[in-house]
Design an enzyme around this catalytic site. Structure first.
Site, PDB file in Angstrom:
ATOM      1  CE  LYS A  78       2.109   2.013   4.842  1.00  0.00           C
ATOM      2  NZ  LYS A  78       1.297   1.533   3.697  1.00  0.00           N
ATOM      3  CB  THR A 134      -0.929   0.003   1.227  1.00  0.00           C
ATOM      4  OG1 THR A 134      -1.732  -1.176   1.191  1.00  0.00           O
ATOM      5  CG2 THR A 134      -1.845   1.226   1.219  1.00  0.00           C
ATOM      6  CE  LYS A 186      -4.417  -1.879   2.068  1.00  0.00           C
ATOM      7  NZ  LYS A 186      -4.927  -2.712   3.153  1.00  0.00           N
TER       8      LYS A 186
END
Lengths: 264, 264
Positions: A232, A84, A160
């Site tokens: 993140k 990701t 995602k």
């Protein structure tokens, strides 16, 4: 995560060369016949498929731009990028592969390491039709469902990142609810047990609900295991929202909450 | 909501006297044998059970404190209070019933009107053991699961308020995610379809995900059908968090978002 995914590829009959920053991590794979290599570029071989599953954008860039990686993969090679990372990074890497005549598919996954082990990952993909077709049998060996978001690189990553944002929001909501309930004399575990069996039957509530409830008084997003992922991915969501000029007050709040104290 | 619940009571063999502010709402029940009365107090009869399902705290107080209501219910009567109101109001009503020798059980419900129709409500209860035991067959006729949060009045409502807070947070998260995805070239319906089939299999995502996705550009919490419920229940959550002195930045944000524009 990568280890569990690699194990499923070996089980499906694929021959692997594996690289991990921590060499010991490759051992269970070597025991099953994988070849352990000492540099990431050595995992790439002419015209074949290389899969990356790493921590963040810079770790991914380091691999792809490491000496010899692109040359070794070569024309007709395929990079299946499953981490990701930012959609912008993913697009840059796709362009970089174009220059070398190799192909690029982004395929971020949903699911904890246990889901990877059980071959139960949900995988979103984006890339050219032919490249996706070539990647499909490998993805199938790692996941229980594959969702195609078209040819435009970055699209699967957007989905995602949105999914993770929805998960982290659910976690913060559970934290505030459990804290409030506990202070009002309710057993948070009893409450989360009820809620996650009835109205909130999704994995995020069932898996994290228990953990949050038993730590109701002190748990925060920063206190979660692997909270660096929260930092993140909320950052990635906020970045996309800012670039697209859409209002995202909830994402901004989560970003502030997670930035308040030094990361662990 | 009340109509669907009353229908299931009639199906289970109970004889009802029904009252609704809008008289026509009682008609389908009258057609099945219920007696329609012209004042709330007339729904209460000596030593029997009276059920209330109303909009908010003041509507509930108006009924209970209306002339003759408590006298008609009388000693040994039971008030089954199923609306989502403040735990403080619920406790005051329980005390009020004590003065009259009548009993009080709070039993807020989770589920949309369709769930009420299908006898699929999830019901949380609090009250004295004997009163709850007496209420059980009726609750069973209306719901698919009953969860007992003890004797302390207010406890079941705390769980209900926490559950609604978690739902509204999920809705705001979906709104921000769909907006961001749309601006990034993703079809929000395709994204929510994927997410609600995989990681977010709970009703709030499946039911509201579609609605939010097709209105991704303009939908807000205020624009939701029945947004007054969001306003009311986020207010109730915030009130309890403030009283308990627990931090609830997410609840504060939702409260700000919902208060920004005039309510519909």
């Amino acid at each position: 995560m990568g280890q569990a995914m690699a194990l499923n590829l070996i089980k499906a009959g694929y021959t692997l060369r594996v690289y991990n920053r921590t060499a010991g991590r490759a051992e269970p794979l070597v025991a099953l016949g994988a070849e352990s290599v000492s540099r990431p570029s050595e995992a790439a071989t002419k015209g074949n498929i290389v899969i990356t599953m790493v921590t963040d954008d810079s770790a991914l860039e380091d691999i792809v731009r490491s000496e010899g990686f692109m040359e070794r993969l070569g024309r007709g090679g395929l990079h299946l990028s499953m981490s990701t990372v930012s959609p912008a990074t993913s697009r840059q890497l796709a362009d970089f592969h174009d220059e070398y005549g190799s192909h690029y598919v982004e395929a971020p996954v949903f699911g904890p390491p246990e889901a990877a082990t059980a071959r139960k990952l949900w995988i979103c993909i984006a890339g050219s039709k032919e490249a996706k077709k070539r990647a499909l049998p490998l993805l199938d060996a790692m996941g229980q469902g594959i969702f195609d978001f078209g040819e435009r690189i970055g699209s699967a990553l957007i989905v995602k990142i949105c999914g993770n944002f929805i998960s982290f929001t659910a976690m913060e909501a559970m934290m505030e609810a459990c804290r409030m309930a506990q202070k009002n004399g309710i057993n948070p575990s009893e409450m989360m047990e009820m809620l996650s069996r009835t109205m909130f039957t999704a994995p995020v509530y069932q898996n994290f609900g228990k953990l949050i409830a038993i730590n109701a008084e002190q748990i925060t997003l920063q206190g979660l295991p692997n909270s660096w992922i929260v930092v993140k991915d909320i950052g990635l969501f906020k970045e996309r929202a800012v670039m697209a000029e859409t209002e995202a007050p909830l994402a901004n709040l989560l970003n502030d909450l997670i930035s308040e104290s030094p990361s662990p």
